[in-house]
Motif scaffolding. Structure first.
Motif, PDB file in Angstrom:
ATOM      1  N   GLN A   1       5.990  10.773  -0.023  1.00 25.37           N
ATOM      2  CA  GLN A   1       5.080   9.815  -0.646  1.00 25.37           C
ATOM      3  C   GLN A   1       5.739   8.439  -0.581  1.00 25.37           C
ATOM      4  O   GLN A   1       6.851   8.261  -1.106  1.00 25.37           O
TER       5      GLN A   1
ATOM      6  N   ARG B   1      10.779   3.789  -4.410  1.00 24.49           N
ATOM      7  CA  ARG B   1       9.467   3.605  -3.775  1.00 24.49           C
ATOM      8  C   ARG B   1       8.980   4.881  -3.078  1.00 24.49           C
ATOM      9  O   ARG B   1       7.780   5.135  -3.024  1.00 24.49           O
TER      10      ARG B   1
ATOM     11  N   ARG C   1       1.052   8.960   2.440  1.00 26.06           N
ATOM     12  CA  ARG C   1       1.762  10.213   2.239  1.00 26.06           C
ATOM     13  C   ARG C   1       1.867  10.941   3.570  1.00 26.06           C
ATOM     14  O   ARG C   1       0.853  11.270   4.190  1.00 26.06           O
TER      15      ARG C   1
ATOM     16  N   ASN D   1       5.274   4.521  -1.467  1.00 26.29           N
ATOM     17  CA  ASN D   1       4.552   3.515  -2.248  1.00 26.29           C
ATOM     18  C   ASN D   1       5.191   2.138  -2.045  1.00 26.29           C
ATOM     19  O   ASN D   1       6.328   2.034  -1.583  1.00 26.29           O
ATOM     20  N   SER D   2       4.459   1.121  -2.422  1.00 25.51           N
ATOM     21  CA  SER D   2       4.954  -0.267  -2.323  1.00 25.51           C
ATOM     22  C   SER D   2       5.550  -0.537  -0.946  1.00 25.51           C
ATOM     23  O   SER D   2       6.649  -1.069  -0.811  1.00 25.51           O
TER      24      SER D   2
ATOM     25  N   GLY E   1       0.807  -1.209   0.000  1.00 27.09           N
ATOM     26  CA  GLY E   1       0.000   0.000   0.000  1.00 27.09           C
ATOM     27  C   GLY E   1       0.843   1.263   0.000  1.00 27.09           C
ATOM     28  O   GLY E   1       2.083   1.212  -0.099  1.00 27.09           O
ATOM     29  N   SER E   2       0.153   2.389   0.120  1.00 25.32           N
ATOM     30  CA  SER E   2       0.805   3.696   0.064  1.00 25.32           C
ATOM     31  C   SER E   2       0.347   4.589   1.211  1.00 25.32           C
ATOM     32  O   SER E   2      -0.773   4.440   1.714  1.00 25.32           O
TER      33      SER E   2
END
Length: 123
Positions: free
Chosen positions: A82, A67, A19, A84-85, A16-17
């Motif tokens: 941010q 990432r 921020r 990610n992964s 998931g991500s």
């Protein structure tokens, strides 16, 4: 004096991500390089990434390269991360920091720190 407040942490599944945001006080935000670090219990604070005052230069730890992305909005006095992964090994308390005259990876040379925000990645 600069005050930093992180937000955006939480619990997310692997892959998931999230921020993260770091809101800074003061009118000199745009004159400082900034960094993100993370820490887990019993370990030293670990460099995650950094960004120059003009966003012209960024650098990342190998463990997050490709990432994570750092950005900043000097008009809003805000720094972002941010992510990610996400992986379970990314679980940590994440801190933003200001370096008044330094641009590097050494946490000891950063001058101001936020209180941190917890990121937990479940497998």
């Amino acid at each position: 004096q600069v005050q930093l407040v992180e937000s955006g942490g939480g619990l997310v599944q692997a892959g998931g991500s999230l921020r993260l945001s770091c809101a800074a006080s003061g009118r000199t935000f745009s004159t400082y390089a900034m960094g993100w670090f993370r820490q887990t219990p019993g370990k030293e604070r670990e460099f995650v990434g950094r960004i120059s005052k003009s966003s012209g230069s960024t650098s990342y730890a190998d463990s997050v390269k490709g990432r994570f992305t750092i950005s900043r909005d000097n008009a809003k006095n805000t720094l972002y991360l941010q992510m990610n992964s996400l992986k379970p090994e990314d679980t940590a308390v994440y801190y933003c920091a200001v370096a008044r005259v330094y641009f590097g990876d050494d946490a000891r040379r950063y001058d101001y720190w936020g209180q941190g925000t917890q990121v937990t990645v479940s497998s």
